[in-house]
Every structure is written in structure tokens, then in C-alpha cells.
Design an enzyme around this catalytic site. Structure first.
Site, mmCIF file in Angstrom:
data_model
loop_
_atom_site.group_PDB
_atom_site.id
_atom_site.type_symbol
_atom_site.label_atom_id
_atom_site.label_comp_id
_atom_site.label_asym_id
_atom_site.label_seq_id
_atom_site.Cartn_x
_atom_site.Cartn_y
_atom_site.Cartn_z
ATOM 1 N N GLY A 153 0.817 -1.215 0.000
ATOM 2 C CA GLY A 153 0.000 0.000 0.000
ATOM 3 C C GLY A 153 0.845 1.256 0.000
ATOM 4 C CG HIS A 210 3.288 0.845 -5.628
ATOM 5 N ND1 HIS A 210 3.400 1.873 -4.725
ATOM 6 C CD2 HIS A 210 3.944 -0.211 -5.086
ATOM 7 C CE1 HIS A 210 4.101 1.472 -3.674
ATOM 8 N NE2 HIS A 210 4.449 0.207 -3.870
ATOM 9 C CB SER A 266 10.335 5.135 -1.764
ATOM 10 O OG SER A 266 10.176 4.518 -0.510
#
Ligand code: PAF
Length: 282
Positions: free
Chosen positions: A31, A37, A187
Site C-alpha cells: 500500500g 506501483h 517510494s
């Protein structure tokens, strides 16, 4: 986007889709999603894979309990970003779904030297935890392809090893590191930096790029590494776990740079108490 929390329900859904001929792309995450992502989701979708993302903050991979407690959680915005990217299914398990018999007696994986070097040295047990959760997720999802980001260079190598140990047919697809305009590698941990910290953290990539630009064949690189470390410490980074030139194959330290040996500059540093990692393949 379908949202499932139960692993048996997920397996039933996947079996139905496979009977219809679907191939599965899988993006495991903890998450606090960012564009790095999302680029993994987009990569999977672009290969016409039915794309499953998981969000699970895995306690067994945190060697520092306070790091686990402080791990950013942004589930509402994560769901919106995944929907926008066209994710087919989000798997959102709780601890019992991943570790039905508890976390205490998990398998130990023969990762060899990979877990003693670099991250392994500074985060004992971390890669065993990563393997435990990824192994369980792979058993549930049985994906054709698994998508990971190159920012976690050593993790990609560890998971490739895990796939070999499991004799898995899943193919690992390693996707390029996404960076902010400043060069800072994206990140989830960046969210914990102050505005000034985020600006300062861009120095990590500048130091790596600077070393790369000064490399001369066969010359010892120790001086360049020391200069890089001094720049970071003088700028206010609190600690450098490592800044090294290592072989891409073994992650072992290369004292001299040889263009014929694929190498990577790899770094882990602390800024504002937050541990940041990055790498630059040469
Ligand atoms: O890279 C991560 O976010 C995690 O280590 C992973 C692969 C999702 C396992 O928990």
C-alpha cells in the site's frame, strides 16, 4: 474493480477466470501507493493480463517494530488510484488470511549469500519475511507474471531465487525505477519526509549519477565512494548503511569498475530517521 479480502474466495474467482482463458498478472504491494506501483499495474495491463494487486503490510519482514508501526497507510487513495489504473481485482487480506497458523513457525528459505549482503546485513530476517509473504501470495494467486520494481534491486534477486526454490512457473518482470522530477526514487517512505527532507533526498540520486559520470575503466572506486558519502553526511543525512559498487550477479563488492562486468551502484541511507534505498545499474 473487484475487492476481495478472503483468500478462498479469491482462489475461486481466479479459477473461474482461468477456465475462461485469462492469464494473470500480479502486483504485490504494502500500500501507500505511488506512481512506481501504478506503472507496474499499467505494465501488466499492457500485456493483456488480468491484473491483481494485493495490499498487505507484512509484519514478518520488518526487523524494526517501530518501522512497521509507522509504515504509511493510505487505503482510500490507494483504492482510487488502482481503480483509475484499470486494476481488475484488489486483494486486501488481514493477517489470518496470510498466516492462518500464525507468524511464529514460518518456513526458512535457503537464500545463500543474498541474505547476508547489503540489505540482508543491515536488516536481519527481512528477506525471510519477504519470502514468507510472497510465497503465500503466489500460492494463492498462481500468477503467470509477477511485477516488481527495480528500486528494490536485492528484493528482485531474492524473489527470483524464491521462484527457483519453489520451482514456480511464474515469470518475474522487473520494471524500471520511477523517479520524481528531482531524481528521487519513488517510494512509500518518501511520504514520511518533510518538504525540505524530500528536496534533500534528491541528493541520493545525484551522488549515484555523479559517481557514474566519473568512473574510469579499471580505476579503484573507493575514493569516489568516500566523496559520495561525505557529500551526503555533510548535507545532513544521519547515517549511511552502505554505498557500494557491486556485481549484478552476486551483489559482491567490486573494488574496481570493469565495464565488462555488469555492476550496480547501490545505497541505503537515513534522512530524518527514515531509511531510503536506491540503486543505479551501470
Ligand atoms: O516491496 C514490497 O512492497 C514488499 O516487500 C512486498 C514485495 C509487497 C512483500 O511484502
Amino acid at each position: 474493480m473487484i475487492l476481495l479480502k478472503n483468500s478462498i474466495e479469491l482462489q475461486k474467482w481466479i479459477t473461474k477466470q482461468q477456465i475462461k482463458g485469462a492469464k494473470i498478472g500480479f502486483v504485490p504491494t504494502m500500500g501507500a501507493l505511488h506512481n512506481g506501483h501504478i506503472s507496474l499495474i499499467i505494465n501488466s495491463k499492457s500485456q493483456n493480463l488480468l491484473t491483481i494487486c494485493s495490499i498487505f503490510v507484512n509484519p514478518t519482514q520488518f526487523n524494526d517494530p517501530s518501522d512497521f508501526e509507522k509504515y504509511p497507510q493510505t487505503i482510500e487513495t490507494d483504492i482510487l488510484s488502482l481503480e483509475k489504473a484499470g486494476t481488475d481485482l484488489l486483494f486486501l487480506p488481514n493477517l489470518d488470511q496470510i498466516y492462518p497458523t500464525g507468524t511464529a513457525h514460518q518456513p526458512v528459505y535457503a537464500l545463500g549469500n543474498l541474505e547476508n549482503l547489503l540489505e540482508g546485513r543491515y536488516r536481519p530476517g527481512h528477506f525471510q519475511g519477504v519470502c514468507q509473504v510472497v510465497s503465500r501470495l503466489l500460492d494463492i494467486v498462481q500468477p503467470n507474471k509477477l511485477f516488481l520494481g527495480q528500486k528494490d534491486f536485492q528484493q528482485c534477486m531474492v524473489i527470483q531465487k524464491l521462484l527457483e526454490l519453489k520451482q514456480s512457473l511464474t515469470e518475474l518482470v522487473i520494471c524500471p525505477t520511477l523517479r520524481e522530477a528531482s531524481g528521487l526514487a519513488m517510494s512509500s517512505r518518501n511520504m514520511r519526509l518533510s518538504v525540505e527532507g524530500r528536496q534533500k533526498a534528491a541528493l541520493i540520486y545525484q551522488v549515484l549519477s555523479n559517481i557514474q559520470s566519473k568512473l574510469v575503466s579499471s580505476s579503484p572506486i573507493e575514493q569516489l565512494i568516500q566523496e559520495g558519502k561525505s557529500i551526503l553526511l555533510n548535507a545532513g543525512f544521519e547515517k549511511i548503511d552502505y554505498l557500494e559498487l557491486v556485481s549484478v550477479q552476486s551483489l559482491e563488492h567490486n573494488p574496481n569498475w570493469e565495464p565488462s562486468i555488469p555492476s550496480v551502484l547501490i545505497i541505503a541511507v537515513y534522512l530524518e530517521g527514515i531509511r531510503l534505498i536506491d540503486n543505479l545499474p551501470l
